[in-house]
Design a protein around this motif. Structure first.
Motif, PDB file in Angstrom:
ATOM      1  N   GLY A 232     -25.549 -17.239  46.425  1.00  0.00           N
ATOM      2  CA  GLY A 232     -24.582 -16.967  47.486  1.00  0.00           C
ATOM      3  C   GLY A 232     -24.950 -15.847  48.452  1.00  0.00           C
ATOM      4  N   ASP A 233     -26.014 -15.087  48.146  1.00  0.00           N
ATOM      5  CA  ASP A 233     -26.395 -13.995  49.070  1.00  0.00           C
ATOM      6  C   ASP A 233     -27.879 -13.654  48.832  1.00  0.00           C
ATOM      7  N   LEU A 234     -28.706 -14.696  48.849  1.00  0.00           N
ATOM      8  CA  LEU A 234     -30.085 -14.543  48.373  1.00  0.00           C
ATOM      9  C   LEU A 234     -31.020 -14.091  49.502  1.00  0.00           C
ATOM     10  N   HIS A 235     -30.785 -12.858  49.952  1.00  0.00           N
ATOM     11  CA  HIS A 235     -31.673 -12.267  50.968  1.00  0.00           C
ATOM     12  C   HIS A 235     -32.672 -11.350  50.262  1.00  0.00           C
ATOM     13  N   THR A 236     -33.564 -10.725  51.017  1.00  0.00           N
ATOM     14  CA  THR A 236     -34.624  -9.947  50.361  1.00  0.00           C
ATOM     15  C   THR A 236     -34.114  -8.603  49.795  1.00  0.00           C
ATOM     16  N   GLY A 237     -32.856  -8.261  50.082  1.00  0.00           N
ATOM     17  CA  GLY A 237     -32.244  -7.107  49.417  1.00  0.00           C
ATOM     18  C   GLY A 237     -31.673  -7.498  48.054  1.00  0.00           C
ATOM     19  N   SER A 238     -31.680  -8.779  47.723  1.00  0.00           N
ATOM     20  CA  SER A 238     -31.196  -9.238  46.414  1.00  0.00           C
ATOM     21  C   SER A 238     -32.360  -9.577  45.489  1.00  0.00           C
ATOM     22  N   VAL A 239     -33.547  -9.099  45.855  1.00  0.00           N
ATOM     23  CA  VAL A 239     -34.747  -9.370  45.049  1.00  0.00           C
ATOM     24  C   VAL A 239     -35.431  -8.030  44.759  1.00  0.00           C
ATOM     25  N   PHE A 249     -31.360 -10.551  41.696  1.00  0.00           N
ATOM     26  CA  PHE A 249     -30.160  -9.898  41.162  1.00  0.00           C
ATOM     27  C   PHE A 249     -29.052  -9.923  42.223  1.00  0.00           C
ATOM     28  N   ASP A 250     -27.953  -9.258  41.926  1.00  0.00           N
ATOM     29  CA  ASP A 250     -26.847  -9.088  42.869  1.00  0.00           C
ATOM     30  C   ASP A 250     -26.147 -10.398  43.262  1.00  0.00           C
ATOM     31  N   PRO A 251     -25.870 -11.287  42.298  1.00  0.00           N
ATOM     32  CA  PRO A 251     -25.260 -12.571  42.670  1.00  0.00           C
ATOM     33  C   PRO A 251     -23.729 -12.534  42.727  1.00  0.00           C
ATOM     34  N   GLU A 252     -23.165 -11.481  43.310  1.00  0.00           N
ATOM     35  CA  GLU A 252     -21.697 -11.387  43.270  1.00  0.00           C
ATOM     36  C   GLU A 252     -21.009 -12.389  44.202  1.00  0.00           C
ATOM     37  N   PHE A 253     -21.781 -12.986  45.138  1.00  0.00           N
ATOM     38  CA  PHE A 253     -21.207 -14.005  46.021  1.00  0.00           C
ATOM     39  C   PHE A 253     -21.312 -15.415  45.414  1.00  0.00           C
TER      40      PHE A 253
HETATM   41 MG    MG Z   1     -25.631  -7.667  47.825  1.00  0.00          MG
END
Ligand code: MG
Ligand code: SR1
Length: 407
Positions: A232-239, A249-253
């Motif tokens: 749901g928010d798989l940008h390069t800040g979530s890797v 990581f960071d799959p809160e969406f």
């Molecule tokens: Mg995030």
């Protein structure tokens, strides 16, 4: 009774005692050092390291207002979905997500594995670092996390239970506004536009009704196609990444939505990295190496996704009707179309909307930023309007070349 029996927003000084109270992670003689390291828009992220043993752990806590704006409020229990989905993704994509040690419903905090030796991918990309194994690893993550949670593979009743568990209305609404609506209509008056590009954006984005229609179609597909458990928010800040290994990581969406939403987000964010390399590389060699890697990686992610999709489909498909001749190809064509559409939406919203990416905002030379933004928006429109013709990795590179030529 402990002081962690009632929710409060922790400061660095609270976190060691908190971790010990909840999971006793550190030895008695530990010398803890805690730092808030979050740079996302929503939550607070603390890393605590024991300077004696070197052991470390991460604590992510939700605040009542978002970091990006005090006016935006969300329920603090949003980390619960994140902890649950990390468990599921850990089963389907072993080693590609961090381990969760605890989700605490009172303090609304997750205690999780510290991804030691990895750095946030966007931070590395801003230094023009390259990651030779990323395409291989992220395509495995995408195929496994998406296909194995879909109706193609799962028992349909079990899948519907998951759809219920992962209903995520508040965070989906953020996406529905920020990604699918405001970049085109700005009804909340919070778009942020780089002034030298105002005329371009007014004509090409606000003024293009054909584009609005495609964004509207994609919005309702996002809301109604409960296809897979998406990040749901798989940008390069979530890797988090290094040369050898990738953590998502960071799959809160997370919620049940179209597979293309995750794939397209990754592709768009690699285009942002390319733009940064194009605008700020300090030598021709650096530009060639970094930008070349970005393009190869975009191409490989799409092509490897297709290759692995075909393998996993043949191995794992359970639904008898999904085995009908031609259905595998039909289903893939829907995923690829949505992937291109999402690539365009993400490219647009980070240029026009409220939530920006450093890859673009850190370009200091105004002319170079104008060029970068216009290239992104040209590629975006192509991806959204012609999304049914983005069938392989090369099609994305062609779109970029076309956008560069038009500039
Ligand atoms: Mg995030
Ligand atoms: C209000 S939150 C803004 C953005 O940050 C998150 O990472 C998501 O991308 C969201 O759209």
């Amino acid at each position: 009774m402990s002081r962690f029996d009632q929710y409060f927003l922790m400061k660095e000084k609270d976190v060691f005692e908190y971790v010990q109270a909840k999971v006793k992670f550190f030895d008695k003689n530990a010398k803890p050092l805690c730092k808030e390291i979050g740079d996302g828009n929503l939550n607070y992220v603390f890393r605590i390291t024991d300077q004696v043993s070197g052991k470390s752990v991460v604590v992510k806590q939700a605040g009542e207002t978002l970091r990006i704006s005090d006016e935006m409020k969300l329920n603090v229990d949003r980390g619960k979905i994140e902890a649950q989905i990390l468990g599921i993704q850990g089963q389907f994509c072993p080693g590609l997500v961090p381990k969760v040690y605890l989700y605490d419903e009172v303090m609304c905090a997750i205690i999780m594995e510290d991804m030691i030796g990895h750095e946030m991918m966007r931070t590395g990309l801003l230094k023009h670092h390259t990651y030779p194994k990323f395409a291989e690893q992220i395509s495995t993550f995408l195929v496994n996390s998406l296909l194995l949670t879909s109706d193609i593979v799962l028992n349909h009743q079990d899948k519907k239970e998951l759809v219920k568990t992962f209903i995520n209305p508040e965070l989906c609404e953020i996406t529905e506004d920020l990604v699918f609506s405001e970049p085109y209509l700005d009804y909340n008056n919070r778009n942020i536009i780089f002034e030298p590009n105002r005329n371009f954006i007014e004509k090409e984005i606000y003024g293009d009704k054909k584009l609005h229609l495609e964004a509207a179609k994609l919005k309702f597909e996002f809301m109604n196609n409960a296809q897979s458990l998406v990040h749901g928010d798989l940008h390069t800040g979530s890797v988090f990444i290094n040369k050898e290994h990738t953590f998502v990581f960071d799959p809160e969406f997370a919620f049940y939505g179209p597979m293309g939403y995750d794939i397209g987000n990754i592709i768009a964010n690699l285009f942002f990295a390319w733009c940064n390399g194009d605008a700020t590389s300090t030598s021709a060699q650096e530009k060639e190496e970094f930008c070349g890697w970005c393009l190869r990686t975009i191409k490989e992610i799409v092509d490897k996704f297709i290759e692995k999709y075909n393998v996993v489909y043949d191995l794992c498909v359970k639904d008898p009707m999904a085995k009908t001749e031609g259905f595998k190809e039909y289903y893939l064509s829907q995923i690829l179309s949505n992937t291109a559409g999402t690539t365009g939406l993400e490219l647009t919203r980070r240029i026009v909307g409220l939530a920006k990416v450093k890859d673009i905002t850190s370009i200091e030379d105004p002319e170079k930023r104008v060029r970068a933004e216009q290239i992104c928006l040209k590629v975006a429109k192509d991806c959204m309007i012609n999304r049914d013709s983005f069938l392989c990795g090369d099609d994305y590179l062609k779109a970029l070349l076309k956008a560069i030529k038009e500039k």
